[in-house]
Design an enzyme around this catalytic site. Structure first.
Site, PDB file in Angstrom:
ATOM      1  N   HIS A 182      42.915  46.965  39.384  1.00  0.00           N
ATOM      2  CA  HIS A 182      44.095  47.563  39.619  1.00  0.00           C
ATOM      3  C   HIS A 182      44.278  49.010  38.820  1.00  0.00           C
ATOM      4  CE1 HIS A 182      45.392  44.507  42.175  1.00  0.00           C
ATOM      5  NE2 HIS A 182      45.582  43.654  41.314  1.00  0.00           N
ATOM      6  N   ASP A 184      41.397  34.287  42.504  1.00  0.00           N
ATOM      7  CA  ASP A 184      42.892  33.841  42.775  1.00  0.00           C
ATOM      8  C   ASP A 184      43.249  33.667  44.299  1.00  0.00           C
ATOM      9  OD1 ASP A 184      42.262  36.594  42.888  1.00  0.00           O
ATOM     10  OD2 ASP A 184      44.001  37.253  41.567  1.00  0.00           O
TER      11      ASP A 184
END
Length: 308
Positions: free
Chosen positions: A126, A244
């Site tokens: 990110h 995830d």
């Protein structure tokens, strides 16, 4: 087949506060599972080296790097965004995490091993060229790709990101760069809200709806990622390995299983063998259900090693 395994004790010291999902226990769970699964004897352990500033400068602005250093607190926590905090040990961890990825590229490019897994935290995908976000400070996989291009003269590096969140930072850094192909699957709409409308030649994004499972994920990989990689003919594949999207991970709403991570790893290994002389570097991104994370990393590493 032995596989390089790079980590560092600083990763256990980075802490963003009680109950934060990106916690040191993630690596403890992975290590315990690799031992119990009998994988440990096949790991070629190396301690991470710290990244050099010039290696960070290939993907991050100088002012931003300075900001991270200057924000590092002597005690307590300092925040770079709402959910991305630094404790006194965070800066070292971030520098060693990026350095681990540089080291992994060196290991595979110089023939020490064919495949390497970086068990690092904080994650990186990110982090954009000029800002931290989403638990990430420096973009580990981007640093690795830039190093492969600069240090080894590679013309074609592919990055495959199967984290449940879009790798916005990696896209930000390499958008329009003809030497890098970036393929990302992710839940959408979802944090960070990017990726669904990208129309850049070297970016292949596959947004998937909440509730998507094995069929949707495998279709995206088979119909979008694989043809793009085959056309690109990479000299090296890097993996942003986030786990995830697993059905047990309550950070998101996708429904993948260990078998899906084993399958996608096998697909990538086939491409690696065809185009990259077997060379691949994988680095840990997300995954917050400790048991599911540990099981998924183990099947991922086993498939990288050629075990079924």
């Amino acid at each position: 087949m032995a596989i390089g395994f790079i980590t560092h004790h600083s990763f256990m010291l980075h802490n963003m506060g009680d109950y934060h999902p990106e916690c040191p226990e993630r690596l403890h769970a992975i290590n315990d599972r690799l031992i119990s699964a009998g994988v440990e004897p096949y790991l070629y352990h190396r301690e991470a080296h710290k990244v050099e500033r010039e290696q960070l400068l290939r993907v991050h602005d100088s002012d931003y790097i300075d900001q991270v250093f200057e924000t590092s607190p002597a005690d307590g926590f300092a925040y770079l965004d709402g959910d991305t905090a630094m404790c006194p040990d965070t800066l070292d961890a971030a520098l060693f995490a990026a350095g681990a990825n540089v080291q992994a590229v060196d290991m595979v490019m110089t023939g020490q091993v064919k495949k390497t897994f970086c068990a690092v935290r904080p994650p990186g995908h990110h982090a954009e060229h000029n800002r931290a976000m989403g638990f990430c400070f420096f973009n580990n996989v981007a640093v690795a790709a830039a190093h492969a291009i600069e240090a080894y003269g590679l013309e074609r590096v592919a990055i495959v990101d199967f984290d449940v969140h879009h790798g916005n930072g990696t896209e930000d850094i390499f958008s329009g760069n003809s030497k890098v192909l970036f393929c990302s699957s992710f839940q959408h709409p979802f944090y960070p809200g990017s990726g669904a409308d990208t129309s850049v030649d070297n970016i292949v994004n596959c947004p998937l709806p909440a509730g998507a499972g094995s069929r949707e994920f495998r279709d995206a990989v088979s119909t979008a990622f694989v043809p793009a990689i085959e056309a690109f003919k990479p000299q090296l594949i890097l993996i942003s390995a986030g786990f995830d999207a697993h059905i047990s991970d309550d950070m998101a709403q996708m429904e993948l299983h260990e078998s899906d991570y084993a399958w996608v790893t096998q697909q990538l290994c086939s491409l690696v063998d065809t185009y990259c002389e077997g060379k691949v570097v994988s680095t840990l991104e997300g995954g917050y259900s400790l048991d599911a994370l540990a099981r998924c990393v183990t099947v991922h590493v086993k498939r990288l090693m050629g075990q079924v």
